[in-house]
Scaffold this motif. Sequence first.
Motif, mmCIF file in Angstrom:
data_model
loop_
_atom_site.group_PDB
_atom_site.id
_atom_site.type_symbol
_atom_site.label_atom_id
_atom_site.label_comp_id
_atom_site.label_asym_id
_atom_site.label_seq_id
_atom_site.Cartn_x
_atom_site.Cartn_y
_atom_site.Cartn_z
ATOM 1 N N SER A 123 0.839 -1.201 0.000
ATOM 2 C CA SER A 123 0.000 0.000 0.000
ATOM 3 C C SER A 123 0.873 1.249 0.000
ATOM 4 N N PHE A 124 0.410 2.244 -0.758
ATOM 5 C CA PHE A 124 1.122 3.521 -0.889
ATOM 6 C C PHE A 124 0.094 4.641 -0.858
ATOM 7 N N ILE A 125 0.511 5.799 -0.400
ATOM 8 C CA ILE A 125 -0.361 6.959 -0.556
ATOM 9 C C ILE A 125 -0.389 7.337 -2.042
ATOM 10 N N ALA A 126 0.807 7.410 -2.651
ATOM 11 C CA ALA A 126 0.894 7.869 -4.045
ATOM 12 C C ALA A 126 1.766 6.940 -4.876
ATOM 13 N N GLU A 127 1.493 6.937 -6.192
ATOM 14 C CA GLU A 127 2.255 6.098 -7.123
ATOM 15 C C GLU A 127 2.594 6.913 -8.368
ATOM 16 N N LEU A 128 3.869 6.858 -8.779
ATOM 17 C CA LEU A 128 4.294 7.533 -10.002
ATOM 18 C C LEU A 128 4.229 6.513 -11.141
ATOM 19 N N ASP A 129 3.109 6.527 -11.880
ATOM 20 C CA ASP A 129 2.855 5.476 -12.885
ATOM 21 C C ASP A 129 3.947 5.378 -13.939
ATOM 22 N N PHE A 130 4.494 6.537 -14.324
ATOM 23 C CA PHE A 130 5.435 6.559 -15.454
ATOM 24 C C PHE A 130 6.752 5.854 -15.143
ATOM 25 N N LEU A 131 7.006 5.534 -13.885
ATOM 26 C CA LEU A 131 8.243 4.827 -13.531
ATOM 27 C C LEU A 131 8.042 3.305 -13.451
ATOM 28 N N ASN A 132 6.792 2.861 -13.647
ATOM 29 C CA ASN A 132 6.491 1.425 -13.740
ATOM 30 C C ASN A 132 6.976 0.594 -12.551
#
Length: 178
Positions: A151-160
Motif C-alpha cells: 500500500s502507498f499513498i501515491a504512485e508515479l505510474d510513469f516509472l512502472n
Amino acid sequence: MTLKDKLDLAIRNVPDFPKPGIQFKDITPIFLDAKLCDEIAESIVNNFLHNHGKVDAVCAIESRGFFIGILIAQKLNIPLFPVRKKGKLPAETKSFTYDLEYGTSTLEIHTGVIKPHWNVMIHDDLLATGGTAMAAAELVQMEGGNVAGFSFIAELDFLNGKDKILPYSKNLVSLINY
Ligand code: AMP
C-alpha cells in the motif's frame, strides 16, 4: 471532495529536489491535517481488506512509510515492524542490497520478528521505481513471511514500479496516481 482531491491539494510538488530533474512529491503537508491522516489510513485498510483479505502485520518502510503505517496497524490492531536503511536497526538484522539509478542501497530487517506464515502488508508513502518496496518484499520473504500486498499513498505510474513488485503480490493499493 473525494479523498483523491484532498490528496492532490495536500501533496506539494517540489521541482529539482533532491537533484535537478526530479519532481519531488512532498507529503509532509498531509500530516498537518489529522482528519486527512485518519481518512488515508481508513481508506487503505478498507480497500485492502475488502479486495485482498487478511493481514497479520504491517511492514513500514523508512522513513515516510512510518507515519501512516502505524495508523494502519493501529486500525487493524496488528503489529508493525520497520524496514530501515543499513546501520539504523540496533539488534541482529538481515539485509538486502538493490540497484538505484546510480549505485546501490541496502535495507535491513530485524531477524526473528516475523512469525511463521504471517501475511505482511508492505507500506510506504510513495511508489516510484519500485526498488525500495521490492527490497522490503525480499526481506519479508527471507524472514519467512508471506507478502500479502503493498500500500502507498501515491504512485508515479510513469516509472512502472508496479512491474517490480507485482511478482511478489498482485495486491496493490495506491490512493493517488501521477
Ligand atoms: P523507489 O525505490 O524508486 O520506488 O523509491 C521509493 C522511495 O523513494 C519512497 O520511499 C519515496 O519516499 C522516495 N521517492 C522516490 N521518488 C520520489 C519522488 N519523486 N517524490 C517523493 N518521494 C520519492
